[in-house]
Design a protein around this motif. Structure first.
Motif, PDB file in Angstrom:
ATOM      1  N   LEU A   1      -0.649  27.538 -13.243  1.00 17.23           N
ATOM      2  CA  LEU A   1      -1.263  28.838 -13.530  1.00 17.23           C
ATOM      3  C   LEU A   1      -1.716  28.943 -14.978  1.00 17.23           C
ATOM      4  O   LEU A   1      -2.681  29.642 -15.290  1.00 17.23           O
ATOM      5  CB  LEU A   1      -0.287  29.958 -13.186  1.00 17.23           C
ATOM      6  N   SER A   2      -1.047  28.220 -15.864  1.00 15.34           N
ATOM      7  CA  SER A   2      -1.491  28.162 -17.259  1.00 15.34           C
ATOM      8  C   SER A   2      -2.838  27.450 -17.364  1.00 15.34           C
ATOM      9  O   SER A   2      -3.747  27.915 -18.062  1.00 15.34           O
ATOM     10  CB  SER A   2      -0.438  27.435 -18.102  1.00 15.34           C
ATOM     11  N   VAL A   3      -2.972  26.332 -16.667  1.00 16.30           N
ATOM     12  CA  VAL A   3      -4.239  25.577 -16.662  1.00 16.30           C
ATOM     13  C   VAL A   3      -5.353  26.407 -16.023  1.00 16.30           C
ATOM     14  O   VAL A   3      -6.482  26.446 -16.529  1.00 16.30           O
ATOM     15  CB  VAL A   3      -4.069  24.230 -15.923  1.00 16.30           C
ATOM     16  N   ILE A   4      -5.035  27.078 -14.921  1.00 17.07           N
ATOM     17  CA  ILE A   4      -6.022  27.925 -14.246  1.00 17.07           C
ATOM     18  C   ILE A   4      -6.490  29.041 -15.174  1.00 17.07           C
ATOM     19  O   ILE A   4      -7.689  29.330 -15.290  1.00 17.07           O
ATOM     20  CB  ILE A   4      -5.425  28.529 -12.956  1.00 17.07           C
ATOM     21  N   THR A   5      -5.541  29.698 -15.843  1.00 17.12           N
ATOM     22  CA  THR A   5      -5.885  30.778 -16.762  1.00 17.12           C
ATOM     23  C   THR A   5      -6.790  30.276 -17.878  1.00 17.12           C
ATOM     24  O   THR A   5      -7.755  30.946 -18.272  1.00 17.12           O
ATOM     25  CB  THR A   5      -4.608  31.385 -17.382  1.00 17.12           C
ATOM     26  N   CYS A   6      -6.470  29.102 -18.374  1.00 14.53           N
ATOM     27  CA  CYS A   6      -7.173  28.552 -19.525  1.00 14.53           C
ATOM     28  C   CYS A   6      -8.566  28.013 -19.175  1.00 14.53           C
ATOM     29  O   CYS A   6      -9.535  28.281 -19.889  1.00 14.53           O
ATOM     30  CB  CYS A   6      -6.325  27.443 -20.132  1.00 14.53           C
ATOM     31  N   PHE A   7      -8.666  27.275 -18.077  1.00  4.62           N
ATOM     32  CA  PHE A   7      -9.905  26.562 -17.784  1.00  4.62           C
ATOM     33  C   PHE A   7     -10.618  27.006 -16.507  1.00  4.62           C
ATOM     34  O   PHE A   7     -11.728  26.558 -16.243  1.00  4.62           O
ATOM     35  CB  PHE A   7      -9.608  25.054 -17.675  1.00  4.62           C
ATOM     36  N   GLY A   8      -9.978  27.869 -15.720  1.00  5.37           N
ATOM     37  CA  GLY A   8     -10.574  28.270 -14.445  1.00  5.37           C
ATOM     38  C   GLY A   8     -11.912  28.958 -14.606  1.00  5.37           C
ATOM     39  O   GLY A   8     -12.854  28.717 -13.840  1.00  5.37           O
ATOM     40  N   GLY A   9     -12.031  29.823 -15.619  1.00  2.87           N
ATOM     41  CA  GLY A   9     -13.288  30.529 -15.833  1.00  2.87           C
ATOM     42  C   GLY A   9     -14.425  29.589 -16.175  1.00  2.87           C
ATOM     43  O   GLY A   9     -15.535  29.717 -15.666  1.00  2.87           O
ATOM     44  N   GLY A  10     -14.135  28.625 -17.052  1.00  2.00           N
ATOM     45  CA  GLY A  10     -15.156  27.658 -17.427  1.00  2.00           C
ATOM     46  C   GLY A  10     -15.601  26.793 -16.259  1.00  2.00           C
ATOM     47  O   GLY A  10     -16.784  26.479 -16.110  1.00  2.00           O
ATOM     48  N   MET A  11     -14.646  26.394 -15.418  1.00  5.61           N
ATOM     49  CA  MET A  11     -14.989  25.581 -14.247  1.00  5.61           C
ATOM     50  C   MET A  11     -15.880  26.354 -13.285  1.00  5.61           C
ATOM     51  O   MET A  11     -16.911  25.847 -12.819  1.00  5.61           O
ATOM     52  CB  MET A  11     -13.718  25.113 -13.532  1.00  5.61           C
ATOM     53  N   LEU A  12     -15.490  27.597 -12.984  1.00  2.00           N
ATOM     54  CA  LEU A  12     -16.301  28.417 -12.084  1.00  2.00           C
ATOM     55  C   LEU A  12     -17.678  28.690 -12.670  1.00  2.00           C
ATOM     56  O   LEU A  12     -18.687  28.661 -11.969  1.00  2.00           O
ATOM     57  CB  LEU A  12     -15.571  29.730 -11.787  1.00  2.00           C
ATOM     58  N   ARG A  13     -17.713  28.944 -13.971  1.00  2.00           N
ATOM     59  CA  ARG A  13     -18.996  29.179 -14.661  1.00  2.00           C
ATOM     60  C   ARG A  13     -19.913  27.975 -14.530  1.00  2.00           C
ATOM     61  O   ARG A  13     -21.101  28.107 -14.208  1.00  2.00           O
ATOM     62  CB  ARG A  13     -18.715  29.462 -16.133  1.00  2.00           C
ATOM     63  N   ASP A  14     -19.370  26.779 -14.767  1.00  2.00           N
ATOM     64  CA  ASP A  14     -20.187  25.573 -14.714  1.00  2.00           C
ATOM     65  C   ASP A  14     -20.630  25.249 -13.293  1.00  2.00           C
ATOM     66  O   ASP A  14     -21.717  24.711 -13.086  1.00  2.00           O
ATOM     67  CB  ASP A  14     -19.411  24.393 -15.305  1.00  2.00           C
ATOM     68  N   VAL A  15     -19.788  25.550 -12.311  1.00  2.00           N
ATOM     69  CA  VAL A  15     -20.170  25.330 -10.913  1.00  2.00           C
ATOM     70  C   VAL A  15     -21.330  26.242 -10.542  1.00  2.00           C
ATOM     71  O   VAL A  15     -22.294  25.841  -9.882  1.00  2.00           O
ATOM     72  CB  VAL A  15     -18.974  25.581  -9.970  1.00  2.00           C
ATOM     73  N   ILE A  16     -21.267  27.489 -10.987  1.00  3.11           N
ATOM     74  CA  ILE A  16     -22.303  28.471 -10.653  1.00  3.11           C
ATOM     75  C   ILE A  16     -23.598  28.197 -11.405  1.00  3.11           C
ATOM     76  O   ILE A  16     -24.689  28.241 -10.829  1.00  3.11           O
ATOM     77  CB  ILE A  16     -21.809  29.899 -10.977  1.00  3.11           C
ATOM     78  N   ALA A  17     -23.495  27.918 -12.699  1.00  3.08           N
ATOM     79  CA  ALA A  17     -24.692  27.838 -13.546  1.00  3.08           C
ATOM     80  C   ALA A  17     -25.009  26.444 -14.065  1.00  3.08           C
ATOM     81  O   ALA A  17     -26.042  26.256 -14.703  1.00  3.08           O
ATOM     82  CB  ALA A  17     -24.537  28.785 -14.739  1.00  3.08           C
ATOM     83  N   GLY A  18     -24.153  25.468 -13.797  1.00  2.00           N
ATOM     84  CA  GLY A  18     -24.337  24.135 -14.364  1.00  2.00           C
ATOM     85  C   GLY A  18     -25.662  23.488 -14.025  1.00  2.00           C
ATOM     86  O   GLY A  18     -26.259  22.795 -14.852  1.00  2.00           O
ATOM     87  N   ASN A  19     -26.138  23.705 -12.817  1.00  2.00           N
ATOM     88  CA  ASN A  19     -27.390  23.081 -12.401  1.00  2.00           C
ATOM     89  C   ASN A  19     -28.576  23.542 -13.236  1.00  2.00           C
ATOM     90  O   ASN A  19     -29.584  22.853 -13.350  1.00  2.00           O
ATOM     91  CB  ASN A  19     -27.671  23.381 -10.918  1.00  2.00           C
ATOM     92  N   ALA A  20     -28.457  24.734 -13.819  1.00  4.83           N
ATOM     93  CA  ALA A  20     -29.566  25.275 -14.600  1.00  4.83           C
ATOM     94  C   ALA A  20     -29.848  24.442 -15.840  1.00  4.83           C
ATOM     95  O   ALA A  20     -30.969  24.435 -16.352  1.00  4.83           O
ATOM     96  CB  ALA A  20     -29.264  26.724 -15.004  1.00  4.83           C
ATOM     97  N   ILE A  21     -28.837  23.730 -16.347  1.00  8.86           N
ATOM     98  CA  ILE A  21     -29.057  22.896 -17.529  1.00  8.86           C
ATOM     99  C   ILE A  21     -28.725  21.429 -17.234  1.00  8.86           C
ATOM    100  O   ILE A  21     -28.466  20.643 -18.120  1.00  8.86           O
ATOM    101  CB  ILE A  21     -28.238  23.399 -18.732  1.00  8.86           C
ATOM    102  N   GLY A  22     -28.723  21.079 -15.950  1.00 13.09           N
ATOM    103  CA  GLY A  22     -28.586  19.683 -15.559  1.00 13.09           C
ATOM    104  C   GLY A  22     -27.198  19.115 -15.561  1.00 13.09           C
ATOM    105  O   GLY A  22     -27.027  17.895 -15.618  1.00 13.09           O
ATOM    106  N   ARG A  23     -26.158  19.945 -15.476  1.00  9.17           N
ATOM    107  CA  ARG A  23     -24.785  19.430 -15.429  1.00  9.17           C
ATOM    108  C   ARG A  23     -24.396  19.119 -13.997  1.00  9.17           C
ATOM    109  O   ARG A  23     -24.589  19.938 -13.096  1.00  9.17           O
ATOM    110  CB  ARG A  23     -23.816  20.460 -16.003  1.00  9.17           C
ATOM    111  N   GLU A  24     -23.814  17.942 -13.790  1.00 10.29           N
ATOM    112  CA  GLU A  24     -23.363  17.576 -12.459  1.00 10.29           C
ATOM    113  C   GLU A  24     -21.905  17.961 -12.238  1.00 10.29           C
ATOM    114  O   GLU A  24     -21.498  18.262 -11.126  1.00 10.29           O
ATOM    115  CB  GLU A  24     -23.549  16.074 -12.242  1.00 10.29           C
ATOM    116  N   LEU A  25     -21.100  17.905 -13.293  1.00  9.19           N
ATOM    117  CA  LEU A  25     -19.684  18.245 -13.199  1.00  9.19           C
ATOM    118  C   LEU A  25     -19.332  19.297 -14.242  1.00  9.19           C
ATOM    119  O   LEU A  25     -19.926  19.328 -15.325  1.00  9.19           O
ATOM    120  CB  LEU A  25     -18.816  17.003 -13.457  1.00  9.19           C
ATOM    121  N   PRO A  26     -18.358  20.165 -13.949  1.00  9.05           N
ATOM    122  CA  PRO A  26     -17.874  21.092 -14.977  1.00  9.05           C
ATOM    123  C   PRO A  26     -17.345  20.336 -16.179  1.00  9.05           C
ATOM    124  O   PRO A  26     -16.830  19.217 -16.067  1.00  9.05           O
ATOM    125  CB  PRO A  26     -16.741  21.844 -14.250  1.00  9.05           C
ATOM    126  N   VAL A  27     -17.464  20.935 -17.360  1.00  4.32           N
ATOM    127  CA  VAL A  27     -17.017  20.302 -18.599  1.00  4.32           C
ATOM    128  C   VAL A  27     -15.542  19.913 -18.523  1.00  4.32           C
ATOM    129  O   VAL A  27     -15.117  18.921 -19.128  1.00  4.32           O
ATOM    130  CB  VAL A  27     -17.246  21.265 -19.788  1.00  4.32           C
TER     131      VAL A  27
END
Length: 235
Positions: free
Chosen positions: A37-63
């Motif tokens: 839950l600590s990892v989820i709290t810390c990085f979950g938002g960034g992962m979801l953000r990159d999954v949703i918007a990553g394709n817009a700037i050519g990212r294949e995987l979340p950071v």
């Protein structure tokens, strides 16, 4: 300046990790649960953000899966420290629940400030609206996911001007970097500090003065009024 940005970044990692771990301890999860839950709290938002918007700037995987090795180690170590402190000083930890809650609130405010700035920075080229919204999502997505896992109503939906503070901080970062200090070497550092300052100030003021967004119906107040009325009638 780059060193200052790295230090701020890891302050955010430690703050968010500790905040997530404290919530997990409060919910009586085991050691793995606290780390997870600590990892989820810390990085979950960034992962979801990159999954949703990553394709817009050519990212294949979340950071998270490519650049966050040291950050993950720091996050896990922070979670373990919180877990063992709570386990060793369990009686004092429980007795000082109010103080723990205050510490959690401060750490959470610092964490969302740093992550709002980082999320906004990652998508600056997509314009103000997208960058600010994704900055907010970077900071709140992890705690929302954590609360859903714990079957709680996410904090952003019920108290303390949470999401609006993130939007304001992300907007401050964008304005500072894009307009006030455009092209300057220290723009990222100053923008990050401005973002953290705005969010931290709003969150602390919301806590001290009990600012909340208006609700259609405050059932707690209604029930309290009804209870007082019944007591008066009985007397």
């Amino acid at each position: 300046m780059e060193l200052v940005l790295v230090i701020i970044h890891f302050i955010g990692i430690i703050s968010f990790s500790a905040a997530g771990a404290m919530v997990a301890v409060d919910k009586e999860t085991d050691c793995f649960g606290v780390i997870f839950l600590s990892v989820i709290t810390c990085f979950g938002g960034g992962m979801l953000r990159d999954v949703i918007a990553g394709n817009a700037i050519g990212r294949e995987l979340p950071v998270f899966f490519t650049d966050f090795k040291m950050e993950i180690i720091v996050c896990i170590l922070t979670a373990l420290i919180v877990f063992f402190l709570a386990m060793i000083f369990k009686e004092k930890y429980v007795k000082e629940e109010a103080a723990v809650e205050k510490i959690n609130n401060i750490l959470d405010a610092l964490g969302i400030g740093v992550f709002s700035a980082a999320g906004t920075a990652a998508y600056m080229e997509l314009g103000f609206f997208v960058a600010v919204v994704l900055g907010m999502f970077s900071s709140i997505g992890g705690s929302v996911t954590r609360d859903i896992i714990l079957r709680d109503i996410p904090t952003i939906l019920r108290k303390r001007i949470y999401a609006l503070a993130c939007l304001a901080g992300s907007a401050a970062y964008y304005i500072v970097v894009r307009y006030l200090m455009n092209g300057m070497e220290s723009a990222d550092v100053v923008g990050t500090i401005a973002c953290v300052a705005v969010i931290f100030t709003i969150r602390m003021c919301a806590t001290i003065f009990r600012w909340n967004m208006p609700k259609a119906i405050d059932f707690a107040k209604i029930k309290s009024t009804e209870s007082n009325t019944e007591e008066t009638v009985i007397k």
